[in-house]
Design an enzyme around this catalytic site. Structure first.
Site: not given
Ligand SMILES: [Zn+2]
Length: 231
Positions: A94, A96, A119, A170, A228
């Site tokens: 997580h 910001h 991708d 958020h 790939y």
């Protein structure tokens, strides 16, 4: 105990300031050990340049500290909800990071505008609905996890095909099979968000990439027919 788990989460934590995804103490990383039913997570409020591998906190799946002297990240309950709902993911990040957070604050999806996005993300990265006052004043962190799970279910999205979300008002969460992969997905998310915001300035009527081009790029890197990289 759990030295490898702590080391992996610690190293992924250090990637956040290095890659420009986090400043100060912002952001967190966790990894689950499903066999031993524990998660390793960043300690709360510890700056990255002061953090040591042994500071990483080990918790059980109810959120109780099993090992470590520091308090776990305040977002622990969000991570726990996602691990319980989605057995196919093993690590969560997580941040910001600014461009992804700008979209989250505007309550907008990150549209799939080109192959850079395709991708990694098989379609838009969804933005959740806003949490209600009741949800925010109640078990806020767990509700944040619930609204993410709800968003993927409602929109028929699969977390391993779209390994990130924007939580309205958020910021972003990203995940993967390992902490390194989750951080990489958070970096790609940020890069795509940056390009998408500018693209909308260049052409406010810009369209998502054609489905056949999205499919071609996504399946070139993912699934049993991926071509790939090296054999
Ligand atoms: Zn946050």
């Amino acid at each position: 105990m759990f030295d490898t788990l702590k080391r992996d989460v610690y190293e992924a934590c250090l990637q956040l300031p290095r890659s420009g995804l986090a400043i100060l103490t912002w952001g967190n990383v966790s990894q689950i050990d499903r066999k031993n039913e524990v998660i390793a997570i960043k300690p709360s409020g510890v700056p990255y340049d002061k953090m040591k591998a042994e500071d990483i906190v080990i918790c059980d799946l109810q959120g109780h500290v099993v090992e470590g002297t520091l308090r776990p990240s305040s977002d622990l309950d969000t991570h726990l909800v996602l691990y319980k709902a989605w057995p196919q993911i093993n690590a969560i990040v997580h941040t910001h990071s600014p461009w992804a957070t700008m979209l989250a604050q505007a309550g907008q999806d990150l549209e799939a505008l080109g192959t850079t996005h395709a991708d990694t993300f098989f379609g838009p990265v969804p933005c959740t609905r806003a949490l209600t006052q009741e949800e925010v004043e109640g078990a806020y962190e767990a509700q944040t996890g619930q609204v993410i799970v709800e968003t993927f279910a409602r929109r028929h999205m699969v977390p391993e095909q779209v390994p990130a979300v924007l939580v309205a008002g958020h910021g972003p969460f990203a995940w993967g099979g390992s902490p390194g992969q989750a951080v990489e997905n958070a970096m790609i998310l940020e890069q795509c968000a940056w390009m998408a915001v500018i693209d909308h300035l260049i052409d406010p009527a810009i369209h998502p990439v054609q489905p056949f081009l999205l499919d071609r790029h996504y399946y070139r890197k993912h699934g049993k027919n991926a071509t790939y990289g090296q054999r």
